[in-house]
Design an enzyme around this catalytic site. Structure first.
Site, PDB file in Angstrom:
ATOM      1  N   SER A  71       0.833  -1.200   0.000  1.00  0.00           N
ATOM      2  CA  SER A  71       0.000   0.000   0.000  1.00  0.00           C
ATOM      3  C   SER A  71       0.875   1.260   0.000  1.00  0.00           C
ATOM      4  O   SER A  71       1.667   1.451  -0.920  1.00  0.00           O
ATOM      5  CB  SER A  71      -0.937  -0.046   1.219  1.00  0.00           C
ATOM      6  OG  SER A  71      -1.909   0.955   1.145  1.00  0.00           O
ATOM      7  N   ASP A  77      -9.663  -4.998  -4.613  1.00  0.00           N
ATOM      8  CA  ASP A  77      -9.033  -4.218  -3.546  1.00  0.00           C
ATOM      9  C   ASP A  77      -9.988  -3.084  -3.197  1.00  0.00           C
ATOM     10  O   ASP A  77     -10.367  -2.296  -4.057  1.00  0.00           O
ATOM     11  CB  ASP A  77      -7.683  -3.673  -4.056  1.00  0.00           C
ATOM     12  CG  ASP A  77      -6.877  -2.938  -3.004  1.00  0.00           C
ATOM     13  OD1 ASP A  77      -7.481  -2.299  -2.125  1.00  0.00           O
ATOM     14  OD2 ASP A  77      -5.637  -2.997  -3.066  1.00  0.00           O
ATOM     15  N   HIS A 122      -6.969  -6.026  -0.147  1.00  0.00           N
ATOM     16  CA  HIS A 122      -5.871  -5.064  -0.081  1.00  0.00           C
ATOM     17  C   HIS A 122      -4.665  -5.550   0.727  1.00  0.00           C
ATOM     18  O   HIS A 122      -3.532  -5.453   0.275  1.00  0.00           O
ATOM     19  CB  HIS A 122      -6.375  -3.728   0.487  1.00  0.00           C
ATOM     20  CG  HIS A 122      -5.318  -2.681   0.521  1.00  0.00           C
ATOM     21  ND1 HIS A 122      -4.714  -2.201  -0.624  1.00  0.00           N
ATOM     22  CD2 HIS A 122      -4.718  -2.033   1.559  1.00  0.00           C
ATOM     23  CE1 HIS A 122      -3.806  -1.304  -0.302  1.00  0.00           C
ATOM     24  NE2 HIS A 122      -3.780  -1.183   1.023  1.00  0.00           N
TER      25      HIS A 122
END
Length: 249
Positions: free
Chosen positions: A97, A194, A224
């Site tokens: 991320s 996601d 995610h």
């Protein structure tokens, strides 16, 4: 800065001393080292020297995060890089991320980095940009723990400071503008589904980096936080193969 908050259990930085090949591992926005620990341990088991820094303002209290800036997060990851530089001849970087965003930043800034592995990296989240633009609300709901696998929870903040969203938006802008500076071999992982970072971010990264050697692997069974999800082993195995391939050249 805000007062000194205690580091949460399972949120401390992780260091594994091994051989002269180092792997820098970054957790994401509002998250902790807990989300990356399985990867760090797997790489350490193979003999690599591994550093998983705790990004400033993370793993304590969301008020602590509110007081930190994206430059603080960059500094945290750079400190991990310098720790590895003292011990290693070759360094790889991976992150989830915003950790993926920082991974790209490192490749843009430190051309000696041998290869990078961004996982669901963030460079353009229109929803976040919208939130950052209208900051009447101080805190928003949590964004952590987007995981498909049952009974698995990410250690992340229960609230997200709007100020912090403004900071990650700035970081994404800086990194996105310089994607062409990434020239090292790159292995990109992207979850097909996601709910935090749009999967097209990874395609954008793939298209705009200058790396001659680059690959994008789709994770079909994770959301995610793929590092704690069903495709965790796919990430670990492919990363180790990628590193071996680069080292053997």
């Amino acid at each position: 800065m805000s007062k000194n908050y205690m580091i949460l259990p399972d949120a401390s930085p992780l260091f594994f001393e091994g051989n002269r090949i180092g792997i820098l591992v970054s957790h994401g926005f509002t998250g902790t080292t807990q989300s990356m620990k399985p990867l760090g341990e797997a790489y350490a088991e193979k003999g690599y020297t591994v550093c998983v820094p705790r990004l400033l303002g993370h793993g304590t209290h969301y008020l602590d995060m509110e007081a930190s800036t994206y430059r603080d997060w960059v500094k945290s990851i750079e400190e991990g890089y310098h720790w590895l530089k003292e011990r290693c001849d070759i360094i790889f970087v991976t992150g989830l991320s915003m950790g993926g965003t920082l991974t790209l930043y490192m490749a843009e800034t430190y051309p000696d980095i041998k290869g990078i592995i961004p996982i669901n990296a963030a460079i353009d989240i229109p929803m976040m940009a919208d939130v950052a633009a209208q900051s009447e609300v101080r805190f928003l709901d949590a964004i952590g723990s987007d995981i498909k696998k049952p009974n698995v929870k990410e250690l992340a903040y229960e609230k997200t400071p709007t100020k912090s969203i403004q900071q990650i938006v700035q970081l994404m802008k800086v990194v996105k503008e310089d994607l062409s500076k990434v020239t090292c071999p790159t292995l990109i992982f992207v979850s097909k589904e996601d709910h935090v970072v749009p999967p097209d971010n990874s395609q954008l990264i793939f298209e705009h980096i200058s790396s001659k050697e680059k690959e994008l692997i789709e994770l079909k069974n994770s959301y995610h936080v793929a590092t704690l999800d069903n495709d965790q082993q796919i990430i670990i195995e492919n990363t180790l193969q990628f590193i071996n391939r680069i080292i053997e050249k």
